[in-house]
Design a protein around this motif. Structure first.
Motif, PDB file in Angstrom:
ATOM      1  N   UNK A 728       0.834  -1.208   0.000  1.00  0.00           N
ATOM      2  CA  UNK A 728       0.000   0.000   0.000  1.00  0.00           C
ATOM      3  C   UNK A 728       0.869   1.258   0.000  1.00  0.00           C
ATOM      4  N   UNK A 729       0.280   2.353  -0.492  1.00  0.00           N
ATOM      5  CA  UNK A 729       0.963   3.642  -0.433  1.00  0.00           C
ATOM      6  C   UNK A 729       0.879   4.242   0.957  1.00  0.00           C
ATOM      7  N   UNK A 730      -0.271   4.024   1.629  1.00  0.00           N
ATOM      8  CA  UNK A 730      -0.490   4.611   2.946  1.00  0.00           C
ATOM      9  C   UNK A 730      -1.363   3.687   3.765  1.00  0.00           C
ATOM     10  N   UNK A 731      -1.000   3.494   5.005  1.00  0.00           N
ATOM     11  CA  UNK A 731      -1.828   2.743   5.935  1.00  0.00           C
ATOM     12  C   UNK A 731      -2.050   3.543   7.197  1.00  0.00           C
ATOM     13  N   UNK A 732      -3.313   3.710   7.583  1.00  0.00           N
ATOM     14  CA  UNK A 732      -3.658   4.421   8.820  1.00  0.00           C
ATOM     15  C   UNK A 732      -4.453   3.458   9.693  1.00  0.00           C
ATOM     16  N   UNK A 733      -3.915   3.157  10.885  1.00  0.00           N
ATOM     17  CA  UNK A 733      -4.577   2.229  11.796  1.00  0.00           C
ATOM     18  C   UNK A 733      -4.883   2.943  13.104  1.00  0.00           C
ATOM     19  N   UNK A 734      -6.162   3.118  13.399  1.00  0.00           N
ATOM     20  CA  UNK A 734      -6.603   3.695  14.661  1.00  0.00           C
ATOM     21  C   UNK A 734      -7.123   2.551  15.527  1.00  0.00           C
ATOM     22  N   UNK A 735      -6.367   2.192  16.554  1.00  0.00           N
ATOM     23  CA  UNK A 735      -6.731   1.021  17.361  1.00  0.00           C
ATOM     24  C   UNK A 735      -6.040   1.115  18.706  1.00  0.00           C
ATOM     25  N   UNK A 736      -6.566   0.383  19.672  1.00  0.00           N
ATOM     26  CA  UNK A 736      -5.913   0.293  20.976  1.00  0.00           C
ATOM     27  C   UNK A 736      -4.525  -0.333  20.795  1.00  0.00           C
ATOM     28  N   UNK A 737      -3.518   0.311  21.350  1.00  0.00           N
ATOM     29  CA  UNK A 737      -2.160  -0.217  21.262  1.00  0.00           C
ATOM     30  C   UNK A 737      -1.684  -0.744  22.606  1.00  0.00           C
ATOM     31  N   UNK A 738      -0.881  -1.793  22.561  1.00  0.00           N
ATOM     32  CA  UNK A 738      -0.284  -2.366  23.769  1.00  0.00           C
ATOM     33  C   UNK A 738       1.190  -2.602  23.515  1.00  0.00           C
ATOM     34  N   UNK A 739       2.036  -2.077  24.411  1.00  0.00           N
ATOM     35  CA  UNK A 739       3.464  -2.336  24.315  1.00  0.00           C
ATOM     36  C   UNK A 739       3.829  -3.382  25.362  1.00  0.00           C
ATOM     37  N   UNK A 740       4.428  -4.476  24.903  1.00  0.00           N
ATOM     38  CA  UNK A 740       4.766  -5.587  25.786  1.00  0.00           C
ATOM     39  C   UNK A 740       6.228  -5.467  26.222  1.00  0.00           C
ATOM     40  N   UNK A 741       6.448  -5.078  27.468  1.00  0.00           N
ATOM     41  CA  UNK A 741       7.818  -4.972  27.950  1.00  0.00           C
ATOM     42  C   UNK A 741       8.462  -6.345  28.107  1.00  0.00           C
TER      43      UNK A 741
END
Length: 859
Positions: A728-741
């Motif tokens: 794709x040329x552009x991807x926009x994802x609006x979603x809950x994010x989780x960073x796993x330490x």
């Protein structure tokens, strides 16, 4: 042969293939023996073998001693001798090697033919355990010759070859070790003892580790574990050997967990021999983990125990690890120097090649610190000559020694060349690993070398050389595209099952403990599959010159930060001129960073009035990091170091309102900035569940980009979204994010059917050119030695995404929508991603999310 004796003999044959069945057969034979001494002796012998196979060494010794008494008492001298052979092995495992050799020597005159061959093999195993590898190799050869003279036995030959492969690997005969293992596997299969092929695969893992092929080693160890589990036999040293391999690529947390568990397990089972190796492993892990106190304690306990067991090789290894730990604690004494020299001699006698050379390096650096250059020169010369071949770790140490030796002689240019050669060795080793996780951790092996190179460049006062060494320390692994594992379909299936488990946990479907166990099991399966990949990358790992960087920058200014001896330095390239600027304490910057992140988080979620604290802290950081630098008025390209990767740079006064692009390294930025500007490609807009504003955000962007592919509600599923993002040329994802330490590669964005993880993104054949991740912590990465980054954003940059907007802080669910809509408005008007984000942040200065968004890549 009586029925009881036939059962007992069958039980002995099955002990290592099906120990539970063997135990039942032997118990039945013992019950039926009814005074038949030979049947009873063989049954006890079989029970002893089953005890060895399942790790119940105390019970095994009791049963074997009973078998010896029964056989001796009835005059069955050959049966007694055969049992003494196994008893000798058990005595070795419990730390009584001298007694073990006495038992074996007592048995030797009583046996001929295949029984004598088996006993010679057992004696060779004991010699292997006490690190007498040359003697062991000779005894194994004698065992095979005795077996041939007796007419041969496929099962015994396969066992001899399996055990001998360890010795051949230790002696560096890779081809001979693999040939032994190939023939052993064939022998076990032909004789119907498939359970014993687990040992073959375990030894394949050991041989691969010794020669530096980590993916092959992990693949072999995982196969061995599966075969041990299927056969129901004890894994022996497999957990320790696998943890050693994990440590070789600096997967410290996993290795430490495995080592700690092994120590506890062997203590519980009173397995003194394997406990020594478990303690030594824990000491090694503690050293890499920056915990010299634990390392000294465990190494000392291991050394004393090994000495009591008359195992000088393992005692020498314990002394070496204690020496390293004391060095890491800052001790520099004459007594340490003498102790180090004794340790070198003991390691050399025991055949520990790499530890002996490393100990010589320690002795050399101690000698230099204590004003003994002649001692240092002698040790460094030996290391430099000895390490021109062999594993990457050995060759890197040799180049390190050569660099130090050249410094002793005042040859700074030669020292720099030697350090660069050592770094290339580690670079090739890293490229041979396919998994991004292994590559990132493996960079830690080059830390001492790059630190020395950087120090030499700083002392010489040449900014261009400092920039070159700074680039060697910054995210070299990200310049290599991750390789797909050999079983990519299996990986996709495991990821799908993992997503379903995450949904079940979130919905409360099923028992939470069982679901958590299933999640852990699936995560391990995914991680292990990915680690089996072999490096096949052909990415350009060349570091661009100052002139190439200046041409790509145009009116922008590059600021690359490095840390040396606790102080920060900035390299500033603007208008074609490169300057080095000394800054302040790295610890102070980290302290202010924590304050700023705290204040911005509290302010964003309306948890008090923290605007004043945020502004004061941002100014203090600006005074430390940006204000002293000649930045001009144009865009900024910033290469952070260490904790500075977590800094929300738009919050700093010197960065407000101007386009700022962050990059893990100048080389990675240059690759993105000079990449061909692709034409065409879809625009993809995704709205994840549980975010009230996400659907509206997606709808607004779909209107901005007519023809965009939109995924919302139940259609926002991982596989369709990945398929749309590919190319794709552009991807926009609006979603809950989780960073796993705990495992940053399981950091994720929540979609309708579960989490989209880094492992999912790494399956993309062609990543989107531009990406926006509008979710909490979507730009955060775990930071490892060498400024290696692991996370969603860093994964996309490694794959080839040229620019990416993401967050480095949590944000309220509805805080980002207005900012993102503005960002895309300016993007569609022709501004670059960094400029569009800066303009949107200026448009909405009071947005609680404004400072959380940063732009990565070419900008």
């Amino acid at each position: 042969m009586t029925g009881a004796l036939a059962k007992a003999v069958a039980a002995a044959d099955l002990a290592f293939t099906a120990p539970a069945r063997a135990r039942a057969l032997a118990a039945a034979a013992l019950a039926e023996a009814d005074g038949h001494a030979e049947a009873a002796a063989v049954a006890e012998h079989a029970l002893g073998l089953a005890g060895v196979a399942t790790g119940r060494l105390g019970d095994a010794e009791t049963r074997l001693r009973a078998a010896v008494r029964l056989a001796d008492g009835a005059g069955f001298r050959e049966r007694a001798a055969q049992t003494r052979g196994v008893l000798g092995y058990v005595l070795t495992l419990t730390g009584r090697t001298a007694e073990a050799l006495r038992e074996l020597d007592r048995a030797m005159p009583e046996l001929t033919g295949t029984a004598a061959a088996r006993l010679r093999m057992q004696r060779a195993v004991v010699l292997t355990e006490i690190s007498r590898f040359g003697d062991a190799a000779a005894e194994f050869a004698a065992a095979l010759e005795t077996l041939r003279a007796a007419g041969g036995d496929a099962l015994i030959e396969a066992t001899v070859r399996t055990n001998r492969s360890i010795v051949l690997a230790r002696l560096g005969d890779w081809r001979g070790a693999e040939e032994d293992l190939r023939r052993a596997e064939q022998g076990f299969a032909a004789t119907g003892h498939l359970g014993r092929t687990a040992m073959v695969w375990q030894n394949r893992g050991l041989a691969a580790t010794v020669r530096g092929d980590v993916p092959a080693a992990l693949t072999a160890y995982d196969e061995a574990a599966s075969r041990y589990e299927e056969a129901g036999t004890d894994q022996g040293l497999l957990p320790i050997e696998r943890a050693e391999t994990l440590l070789s690529v600096r997967l410290i947390a996993e290795a430490r967990e495995a080592a700690t568990a092994a120590v506890a397990d062997y203590e519980r089972r009173r397995n003194a021999v394997d406990l020594v190796q478990a303690r030594l492993l824990l000491a090694k892990v503690a050293l890499v983990d920056g915990d010299p106190e634990t390392a000294v304690r465990e190494a000392t306990l291991a050394r004393r125990s090994a000495a009591r067991q008359h195992r000088p090789g393992w005692a020498a290894l314990g002394g070496y690890l204690a020496l390293r730990a004391r060095r890491d604690s800052g001790l520099r004494t004459t007594a340490m120097l003498r102790s180090g020299q004794r340790t070198v001699a003991a390691l050399t006698d025991a055949g520990w090649v790499v530890p002996a050379l490393d100990a010589r390096l320690i002795v050399a650096t101690l000698a230099l610190a204590l004003g003994r250059p002649a001692v240092a020169e002698a040790e460094l010369t030996i290391v430099g000559r000895a390490g021109r071949g062999g594993p990457a770790e050995l060759r890197a140490r040799a180049w390190h020694a050569t660099a130090l030796l050249r410094l002793v002689h005042g040859d700074r240019r030669g020292a720099d060349a030697a350090v660069r050669a050592g770094v290339r060795v580690i670079g090739r080793f890293r490229a041979g690993l396919g998994a991004s996780e292994l590559r990132a951790h493996a960079s830690g092996h080059a830390s001492e070398l790059t630190g020395l190179g950087l120090r030499l460049a700083v002392e010489a006062g040449h900014p261009e050389a400092v920039l070159r060494w700074a680039e060697q320390r910054h995210a070299g692994a990200l310049r290599l595209r991750p390789a797909r594992p050999p079983d990519d379909e299996g990986l996709a299936a495991d990821l799908a099952a993992l997503r379903q488990t995450a949904l079940d946990l979130a919905a409360g479907t099923g028992q939470a403990p069982a679901l958590l166990r299933r999640q852990a099991r699936l995560e391990k399966a995914v991680r292990d599959r990915a680690r089996h990949a072999t490096g096949v990358s052909t990415a350009d790992t060349r570091i661009p010159s100052r002139a190439e960087l200046a041409a790509a920058l145009g009116p922008a200014t590059l600021v690359e930060y490095v840390e040396l001896d606790g102080r920060l330095t900035a390299l500033v390239l603007g208008g074609g001129r490169l300057r080095r600027c000394e800054l302040g304490s790295a610890a102070e910057a980290a302290e202010r960073l924590d304050e700023l992140r705290f204040a911005l988080r509290r302010q964003a979620f309306g948890l008090g009035s923290f605007a004043g604290l945020a502004e004061r802290t941002a100014r203090r950081l600006d005074d430390l990091l940006l204000a002293p630098l000649p930045l001009g008025e144009g865009p900024l390209v910033i290469v952070p170091t260490g904790r500075l990767h977590e800094l929300p740079w738009p919050a700093l006064p010197g960065a407000r309102g101007r386009p700022v692009s962050l990059a893990p390294s100048a080389a990675l930025w240059h690759r993105a900035a000079t990449a061909p500007r692709g034409e065409g490609g879809d625009r993809v807009v995704v709205a994840g569940p549980g975010l009230p504003h996400a659907a509206a955000e997606a709808a607004a962007l779909a209107r901005r980009y007519p023809g965009a592919r939109r995924f919302t509600g139940r259609t926002a599923r991982v596989e369709p979204v990945l398929a749309a993002l590919d190319g794709a040329a552009l991807g926009h994802l609006a979603a809950h994010g989780t960073f796993r330490t705990d495992n940053p590669l399981f950091s994720s964005l929540r979609l309708a059917d579960g989490p989209l993880t880094v492992y999912d993104l790494e399956r993309l054949a062609c990543p989107p050119r531009q990406v926006v991740l509008s979710g909490c912590d979507s730009g955060r990465s775990a930071i490892h030695a060498g400024d290696e980054l692991l996370g969603l954003a860093s994964a996309l940059l490694a794959l080839g995404t040229t620019s990416l907007v993401a967050t480095v802080l949590p944000i309220p669910d509805d805080a980002g929508r207005a900012l993102m809509v503005r960002h895309h408005r300016h993007l569609a008007a022709g501004l670059s991603p960094a400029a569009a984000l800066a303009r949107a942040q200026s448009d909405l200065p009071d947005s609680p999310a404004a400072a959380s968004y940063v732009c990565y890549g070419a900008g």
